[in-house]
Design a protein around this motif. Structure first.
Motif, mmCIF file in Angstrom:
data_model
loop_
_atom_site.group_PDB
_atom_site.id
_atom_site.type_symbol
_atom_site.label_atom_id
_atom_site.label_comp_id
_atom_site.label_asym_id
_atom_site.label_seq_id
_atom_site.Cartn_x
_atom_site.Cartn_y
_atom_site.Cartn_z
ATOM 1 N N CYS A 88 0.341 -1.116 -0.118
ATOM 2 C CA CYS A 88 -0.251 0.179 -0.340
ATOM 3 C C CYS A 88 1.267 1.079 -0.266
ATOM 4 N N GLY A 89 1.881 1.315 -1.035
ATOM 5 C CA GLY A 89 3.323 2.482 -0.697
ATOM 6 C C GLY A 89 3.784 2.617 -1.241
ATOM 7 N N GLY A 133 2.342 6.888 0.452
ATOM 8 C CA GLY A 133 1.213 6.180 -0.202
ATOM 9 C C GLY A 133 -0.235 5.672 0.641
ATOM 10 N N PRO A 134 -1.047 5.138 0.654
ATOM 11 C CA PRO A 134 -2.101 4.760 0.463
ATOM 12 C C PRO A 134 -1.876 4.411 1.935
ATOM 13 N N ILE A 153 -3.122 8.051 9.783
ATOM 14 C CA ILE A 153 -2.064 8.934 10.499
ATOM 15 C C ILE A 153 -2.595 9.938 10.096
ATOM 16 N N ALA A 154 -2.382 10.722 8.644
ATOM 17 C CA ALA A 154 -2.250 11.709 8.208
ATOM 18 C C ALA A 154 -3.219 12.659 8.748
ATOM 19 N N VAL A 155 -4.579 11.363 7.919
ATOM 20 C CA VAL A 155 -5.885 12.337 8.763
ATOM 21 C C VAL A 155 -5.765 12.444 9.872
ATOM 22 N N ARG A 156 -5.312 11.738 11.181
ATOM 23 C CA ARG A 156 -5.040 12.339 12.572
ATOM 24 C C ARG A 156 -4.651 13.382 12.950
ATOM 25 N N MET A 157 -3.207 13.252 12.280
ATOM 26 C CA MET A 157 -2.821 14.929 11.980
ATOM 27 C C MET A 157 -3.389 16.063 12.443
ATOM 28 N N VAL A 158 -4.219 15.892 10.682
ATOM 29 C CA VAL A 158 -4.924 16.793 10.098
ATOM 30 C C VAL A 158 -6.543 17.421 11.303
ATOM 31 N N TRP A 159 -6.707 16.196 11.859
ATOM 32 C CA TRP A 159 -7.868 15.901 12.709
ATOM 33 C C TRP A 159 -7.090 16.898 13.626
ATOM 34 N N GLU A 160 -6.080 16.884 14.951
ATOM 35 C CA GLU A 160 -5.161 17.661 15.516
ATOM 36 C C GLU A 160 -5.681 18.455 15.369
ATOM 37 N N GLY A 214 -1.022 12.724 2.903
ATOM 38 C CA GLY A 214 -0.793 11.717 2.685
ATOM 39 C C GLY A 214 -1.836 10.614 2.675
ATOM 40 N N GLY A 215 -1.652 9.587 2.082
ATOM 41 C CA GLY A 215 -2.510 8.436 1.638
ATOM 42 C C GLY A 215 -3.032 8.691 0.967
ATOM 43 N N ILE A 216 -3.345 10.134 0.045
ATOM 44 C CA ILE A 216 -4.426 10.407 -1.096
ATOM 45 C C ILE A 216 -4.316 10.290 -2.418
#
Length: 313
Positions: free
Chosen positions: A64-65, A216-217, A222-229, A244-246
């Motif tokens: 996946c990456g 990669g995916p 992890i990327a979504v979690r950091m954007v959220w924070e 990140g992963g998009i």
């Protein structure tokens, strides 16, 4: 559906950009499609002097990456301005220059060299580079060093300054906050995650540098979690660009609903070069289905009604 956005005082036709190091300088993709359909192109990293990069092997596929250890190979800012910039100047989309250096002075010199290049609308600071004056510690891993770098550049340049944060610090919010405090105009989350791969036949690391950057995916959660924070802590103070992963519309929307005002497509450009165009169309279709007219209404929508985070452990 209205996908246009205004960030850092700049109008972008849509929130779908392509990430540094995955799209060259925008010229290579012209054989595939009209890049003017993109919201912005973030250039391959630019340094003060030319860099040859690392010895092979520099890329390795992973589940996946991929891992990369290119070593920031580039012609240097002077050569870029002479030979590449005149070609991209004709393209009808915004360009953001990814900038790096081994000292504060090098970062600043690259930015100053680009101040007169009108097609470059902003700078994205790659702070995952080693600071040679601080024993090789990455700029983005030391709060004081990072703050000094952002403050110094903001004190000299006229264009917006974005900071591409490292995920390898553990907690991302303190580093985002120090960027805000020192005048950054935007945060980009996240850069690659340090990883490695071993060839079980040779019993040696696959990459010549042993470790590389995982993208990669695989890194999407992890990327979504950091954007959220970052959005939770700083979303009212500064725009966040998710990367990140998009690789498709759904993964882009995860970033956006978590708080990203725009997104960057990276590794997906290698295995699905047309993915950015599909994501633009997909976001528009999602907005239509949800009855949302303006893109800004999507940003951070997942936070509505949320209680304070609790560790599930």
């Amino acid at each position: 559906m209205n996908l246009s956005i205004k960030l850092f005082g700049i109008e972008f036709k849509n929130p779908v950009w392509v990430a540094s190091g995955t799209f060259g300088y925008g010229l290579e993709a012209l054989e595939l499609y009209d890049v003017s359909k993109l919201g912005a192109i973030v250039t391959k990293g630019l340094s003060l002097r030319p860099r040859q990069g690392n010895e092979p092997n520099r890329i390795a596929e992973t589940p996946c990456g991929m891992l990369n250890s290119i070593g920031l190979q580039n012609p240097g800012v002077e050569e870029f301005l002479k030979k590449i910039y005149p070609k991209i100047e004709k393209l009808n989309t915004h360009f953001i220059a990814n900038v790096f250096g081994e000292t504060e002075e090098e970062y600043l010199e690259v930015c100053m060299a680009l101040e007169g290049a009108n097609k470059i609308v902003a700078y994205e600071l790659n702070v995952s580079c080693p600071n040679v004056k601080k024993g090789g510690l990455a700029f983005g891993h030391d709060l004081k060093v990072l703050g000094n770098l952002v403050s110094r550049i903001k004190g000299k340049v006229k264009k917006p300054v974005l900071v591409k944060l490292s995920p390898n610090t553990g907690e991302v919010v303190p580093f985002g906050r120090v960027c805000v405090e020192n005048g950054a105009d935007g945060l980009v989350a996240i850069n690659t995650i340090v990883g490695m791969k071993i060839d079980i036949r040779t019993k040696k690391p696959v990459l010549s540098t042993v470790k590389g950057g995982l993208s990669g995916p695989a890194i999407l959660p992890i990327a979504v979690r950091m954007v959220w924070e970052l959005y939770q802590a700083l979303g009212e103070e500064i725009p966040i660009i998710g990367v990140g992963g998009i690789f498709d519309t759904n993964s882009a929307l995860e970033h956006i609903l978590a708080g990203a005002s725009a997104i960057q497509v990276g590794t997906a450009n290698f295995f699905d070069p047309l993915s950015p165009l599909g994501i633009i169309e997909g976001i528009s279709q999602y907005m239509k289905e949800q009855g949302i007219e303006r893109f800004e209404q999507l940003v951070g929508l997942a936070h509505h009604g949320q209680q304070a985070d609790r560790c599930p452990c």
